[in-house]
Design a protein around this motif. Structure first.
Motif, PDB file in Angstrom:
ATOM      1  N   GLN A 258       0.889  -1.126   0.090  1.00  0.00           N
ATOM      2  CA  GLN A 258       0.074  -0.100  -0.055  1.00  0.00           C
ATOM      3  C   GLN A 258       0.962   1.197  -0.253  1.00  0.00           C
ATOM      4  O   GLN A 258       2.115   1.248   0.482  1.00  0.00           O
ATOM      5  N   GLU A 259       0.624   2.397  -0.475  1.00  0.00           N
ATOM      6  CA  GLU A 259       0.925   3.529  -0.696  1.00  0.00           C
ATOM      7  C   GLU A 259       1.464   4.098   0.954  1.00  0.00           C
ATOM      8  O   GLU A 259       2.575   4.675   1.078  1.00  0.00           O
ATOM      9  N   ALA A 260       0.465   3.981   2.162  1.00  0.00           N
ATOM     10  CA  ALA A 260       1.001   4.067   3.361  1.00  0.00           C
ATOM     11  C   ALA A 260       2.228   3.544   3.621  1.00  0.00           C
ATOM     12  O   ALA A 260       3.175   4.179   4.260  1.00  0.00           O
ATOM     13  N   SER A 261       2.471   2.295   3.200  1.00  0.00           N
ATOM     14  CA  SER A 261       3.780   1.397   3.484  1.00  0.00           C
ATOM     15  C   SER A 261       4.951   2.035   2.785  1.00  0.00           C
ATOM     16  O   SER A 261       6.143   1.960   3.393  1.00  0.00           O
ATOM     17  N   ILE A 262       4.439   2.562   1.578  1.00  0.00           N
ATOM     18  CA  ILE A 262       5.755   2.909   0.753  1.00  0.00           C
ATOM     19  C   ILE A 262       6.277   4.354   1.606  1.00  0.00           C
ATOM     20  O   ILE A 262       7.488   4.542   1.735  1.00  0.00           O
ATOM     21  N   ILE A 263       5.267   5.308   1.921  1.00  0.00           N
ATOM     22  CA  ILE A 263       5.969   6.327   2.456  1.00  0.00           C
ATOM     23  C   ILE A 263       6.442   6.093   4.001  1.00  0.00           C
ATOM     24  O   ILE A 263       7.294   6.694   4.443  1.00  0.00           O
ATOM     25  N   ALA A 264       5.758   5.149   4.615  1.00  0.00           N
ATOM     26  CA  ALA A 264       6.484   4.819   5.862  1.00  0.00           C
ATOM     27  C   ALA A 264       7.759   4.268   5.820  1.00  0.00           C
ATOM     28  O   ALA A 264       8.961   4.540   6.549  1.00  0.00           O
ATOM     29  N   GLY A 265       8.081   3.469   4.513  1.00  0.00           N
ATOM     30  CA  GLY A 265       9.477   2.973   4.327  1.00  0.00           C
ATOM     31  C   GLY A 265      10.402   3.992   4.123  1.00  0.00           C
ATOM     32  O   GLY A 265      11.702   4.176   4.488  1.00  0.00           O
ATOM     33  N   MET A 266       9.797   4.961   2.930  1.00  0.00           N
ATOM     34  CA  MET A 266      10.765   6.308   2.888  1.00  0.00           C
ATOM     35  C   MET A 266      11.196   6.987   4.160  1.00  0.00           C
ATOM     36  O   MET A 266      12.322   7.376   4.324  1.00  0.00           O
ATOM     37  N   ARG A 267      10.327   6.977   5.049  1.00  0.00           N
ATOM     38  CA  ARG A 267      10.558   7.799   6.439  1.00  0.00           C
ATOM     39  C   ARG A 267      11.362   7.015   7.316  1.00  0.00           C
ATOM     40  O   ARG A 267      12.182   7.483   7.690  1.00  0.00           O
ATOM     41  N   MET A 268      11.502   5.647   7.111  1.00  0.00           N
ATOM     42  CA  MET A 268      12.262   4.945   8.017  1.00  0.00           C
ATOM     43  C   MET A 268      13.695   4.991   7.353  1.00  0.00           C
ATOM     44  O   MET A 268      14.731   4.805   8.252  1.00  0.00           O
ATOM     45  N   LEU A 269      13.803   5.006   6.094  1.00  0.00           N
ATOM     46  CA  LEU A 269      15.289   5.072   5.405  1.00  0.00           C
ATOM     47  C   LEU A 269      15.760   6.566   5.820  1.00  0.00           C
ATOM     48  O   LEU A 269      16.967   6.542   5.890  1.00  0.00           O
ATOM     49  N   LEU A 270      15.071   7.328   5.713  1.00  0.00           N
ATOM     50  CA  LEU A 270      15.627   8.732   6.209  1.00  0.00           C
ATOM     51  C   LEU A 270      16.061   8.698   7.660  1.00  0.00           C
ATOM     52  O   LEU A 270      17.075   9.013   8.024  1.00  0.00           O
ATOM     53  N   ASP A 271      15.150   8.457   8.495  1.00  0.00           N
ATOM     54  CA  ASP A 271      15.263   8.480   9.970  1.00  0.00           C
ATOM     55  C   ASP A 271      16.321   7.682  10.479  1.00  0.00           C
ATOM     56  O   ASP A 271      17.026   7.954  11.525  1.00  0.00           O
ATOM     57  N   LEU A 275      18.915   8.135   4.719  1.00  0.00           N
ATOM     58  CA  LEU A 275      18.879   8.104   3.055  1.00  0.00           C
ATOM     59  C   LEU A 275      17.713   8.825   2.666  1.00  0.00           C
ATOM     60  O   LEU A 275      16.584   8.237   2.880  1.00  0.00           O
ATOM     61  N   VAL A 276      17.710   9.547   1.509  1.00  0.00           N
ATOM     62  CA  VAL A 276      16.711  10.093   0.767  1.00  0.00           C
ATOM     63  C   VAL A 276      16.544   9.363  -0.391  1.00  0.00           C
ATOM     64  O   VAL A 276      17.282   9.053  -1.175  1.00  0.00           O
ATOM     65  N   VAL A 277      15.353   8.509  -0.400  1.00  0.00           N
ATOM     66  CA  VAL A 277      14.923   7.614  -1.630  1.00  0.00           C
ATOM     67  C   VAL A 277      13.582   8.202  -2.270  1.00  0.00           C
ATOM     68  O   VAL A 277      12.775   8.702  -1.522  1.00  0.00           O
ATOM     69  N   GLU A 278      13.682   7.782  -3.369  1.00  0.00           N
ATOM     70  CA  GLU A 278      12.266   7.820  -4.109  1.00  0.00           C
ATOM     71  C   GLU A 278      11.186   6.729  -3.647  1.00  0.00           C
ATOM     72  O   GLU A 278      11.877   5.790  -3.091  1.00  0.00           O
ATOM     73  N   PRO A 279      10.217   6.758  -4.064  1.00  0.00           N
ATOM     74  CA  PRO A 279       9.251   5.907  -3.471  1.00  0.00           C
ATOM     75  C   PRO A 279       9.650   4.364  -4.075  1.00  0.00           C
ATOM     76  O   PRO A 279       9.357   3.581  -3.435  1.00  0.00           O
ATOM     77  N   SER A 280      10.108   4.069  -5.371  1.00  0.00           N
ATOM     78  CA  SER A 280      10.266   2.886  -5.724  1.00  0.00           C
ATOM     79  C   SER A 280      11.070   2.096  -4.942  1.00  0.00           C
ATOM     80  O   SER A 280      11.429   1.032  -4.655  1.00  0.00           O
ATOM     81  N   ALA A 281      12.280   2.982  -4.383  1.00  0.00           N
ATOM     82  CA  ALA A 281      13.106   2.367  -3.629  1.00  0.00           C
ATOM     83  C   ALA A 281      12.983   1.966  -1.961  1.00  0.00           C
ATOM     84  O   ALA A 281      13.772   1.297  -1.474  1.00  0.00           O
ATOM     85  N   ALA A 282      11.826   2.457  -1.716  1.00  0.00           N
ATOM     86  CA  ALA A 282      11.266   1.915  -0.410  1.00  0.00           C
ATOM     87  C   ALA A 282      10.511   0.782  -0.421  1.00  0.00           C
ATOM     88  O   ALA A 282       9.889   0.263   0.752  1.00  0.00           O
ATOM     89  N   LEU A 283      10.200   0.201  -1.589  1.00  0.00           N
ATOM     90  CA  LEU A 283       9.479  -1.029  -1.628  1.00  0.00           C
ATOM     91  C   LEU A 283       9.748  -2.079  -0.884  1.00  0.00           C
ATOM     92  O   LEU A 283       8.692  -2.757  -0.258  1.00  0.00           O
ATOM     93  N   GLY A 284      10.928  -2.504  -0.613  1.00  0.00           N
ATOM     94  CA  GLY A 284      11.290  -3.675  -0.001  1.00  0.00           C
ATOM     95  C   GLY A 284      11.190  -3.349   1.565  1.00  0.00           C
ATOM     96  O   GLY A 284      10.666  -4.487   2.103  1.00  0.00           O
ATOM     97  N   ILE A 285      11.364  -2.156   2.072  1.00  0.00           N
ATOM     98  CA  ILE A 285      11.097  -1.991   3.248  1.00  0.00           C
ATOM     99  C   ILE A 285       9.414  -2.134   3.591  1.00  0.00           C
ATOM    100  O   ILE A 285       8.929  -2.536   4.585  1.00  0.00           O
ATOM    101  N   HIS A 315       9.190  15.952   0.777  1.00  0.00           N
ATOM    102  CA  HIS A 315       8.910  16.690   2.157  1.00  0.00           C
ATOM    103  C   HIS A 315       7.326  16.418   2.612  1.00  0.00           C
ATOM    104  O   HIS A 315       6.998  16.285   3.621  1.00  0.00           O
ATOM    105  N   GLY A 316       6.533  16.473   1.570  1.00  0.00           N
ATOM    106  CA  GLY A 316       4.935  16.444   1.858  1.00  0.00           C
ATOM    107  C   GLY A 316       4.733  14.994   2.372  1.00  0.00           C
ATOM    108  O   GLY A 316       4.089  14.623   3.163  1.00  0.00           O
ATOM    109  N   TRP A 317       5.583  13.943   1.678  1.00  0.00           N
ATOM    110  CA  TRP A 317       5.470  12.624   2.050  1.00  0.00           C
ATOM    111  C   TRP A 317       5.863  12.150   3.310  1.00  0.00           C
ATOM    112  O   TRP A 317       5.271  11.695   4.291  1.00  0.00           O
ATOM    113  N   VAL A 318       7.199  12.431   3.570  1.00  0.00           N
ATOM    114  CA  VAL A 318       7.769  12.071   4.757  1.00  0.00           C
ATOM    115  C   VAL A 318       7.197  12.877   5.934  1.00  0.00           C
ATOM    116  O   VAL A 318       7.500  12.330   7.209  1.00  0.00           O
TER     117      VAL A 318
END
Length: 326
Positions: A258-271, A275-285, A315-318
């Motif tokens: 789900q989209e919410a999980s992709i955004i949460a993955g991006m946030r985890m990779l940042l925090d 790492l600042v990643v695009e949404p596709s790169a957070a799919l594994g997380i 910034h809007g996502w994370v």
């Protein structure tokens, strides 16, 4: 393993024509991520290069072959990352590169294509319309059309990531791979299954762009009328039959997140990984977040495949993203 279109000897040879700046990207265990995910996590960082994505591994092979043949012009359709990579590889070999993209593509990606010297043509539709236009240009001008995932060079270039995983990683039992057109998944999947067949290959796609996953599950090409995901790099609607055939041989599973999980993955990779990643790169997380029990006590490698992201959108996502389970 049954034979895919890929060849392991050619994949090893590809390393000799890929600029070393794109090879041997960082691979490390990221312990800071592990408490929130419940498993051992290693990151293969495919953003640490001049185009900030894995795509240049494939375009380096394409551009090298074209230059050897004396070709001077090439066209591709791209959501942004392939176009940047082809422009970079073509610039170094004297190729005239044209990239067709949707005018709704990420602005930062389009600007970077221009900065790298690529000619850019925009269409008033999605990536599938860009693919149609690129094919028309190739026919009319009599030049090479680079089709991501269909052209074996794009898959075998990406497959060099797999060589680096199996040659250097400590023992791991699962690899999570972003699934779009299929070059990364079939490339890495081929090498992993050929050299370490016990490792589980899991492909991850957004629920809002599920065509390849539906195709893998149904063992036949399934198309969709539209996509609805922030992960523009994997938002295809028309899987390529030959690529699906390869994927069926190398993937153990294909999951939707789900989209919410992709955004949460991006946030985890940042925090937790900086790492600042695009949404596709957070799919594994995202896949781990949605099914922690499945991955508990495993050593998972996730390929962080790109970081070309619109800063304002990021910034809007994370900024508003809840980290699931925190």
């Amino acid at each position: 393993m049954q034979e895919t279109r890929l060849d392991t000897a050619r994949i090893r040879a590809a390393r000799r024509v890929i600029d070393p700046v794109f090879l041997d990207t960082p691979l490390y265990r990221c312990e800071a991520l592990e408490p929130g995910l419940g498993c051992t996590v290693s990151i293969k960082l495919e953003t640490a290069n001049p185009v900030r994505s894995f795509k240049a591994r494939g375009t380096e092979v394409v551009a090298s072959l074209l230059a050897d043949k004396g070709s001077r012009a090439v066209v591709c359709a791209s959501a942004g990352n392939l176009g940047q990579a082809l422009a970079w590889s073509g610039r170094g070999r004297g190729l005239d590169v044209t990239v067709v993209a949707s005018r709704f593509a990420t602005r930062a990606k389009l600007d970077r294509i221009r900065a790298l010297g690529g000619g850019l043509e925009l269409v008033d539709g999605d990536h599938e319309m860009a693919r149609e236009r690129a094919a028309a240009i190739a026919r009319y001008d009599g030049i090479r059309l680079v089709e991501d995932s269909l052209d074996i060079e794009t898959c075998e270039g990406a497959a060099t990531i797999g060589l680096e995983l199996v040659d250097t990683a400590p023992s791991f039992d699962t690899v999570l791979i972003a699934l779009g057109g299929g070059a990364l998944a079939t490339g890495v999947g081929h090498v992993v299954k050929a050299l370490t067949p016990g490792v589980e290959v899991i492909c991850v796609q957004p629920l809002g762009a599920p065509a390849m996953t539906y195709s893998w599950r149904g063992r036949r090409v399934v198309t969709t009328d539209s996509t609805n995901t922030i992960a523009d790099g994997v938002a295809g609607r028309h899987p390529i039959p030959a690529v699906l055939d390869d994927l069926l041989l190398v993937a153990d599973d294909a999951v939707l997140v789900q989209e919410a999980s992709i955004i949460a993955g991006m946030r985890m990779l940042l925090d937790h990984a900086g790492l600042v990643v695009e949404p596709s790169a957070a799919l594994g997380i995202a896949a781990i977040l949605e099914d922690r029990d499945r991955f508990a006590d495993r050593h998972v490698v996730t390929i962080v495949c790109g970081s070309n992201v619109d800063v304002d959108a990021y910034h809007g996502w994370v900024g508003a993203a809840p980290v699931l389970g925190s």
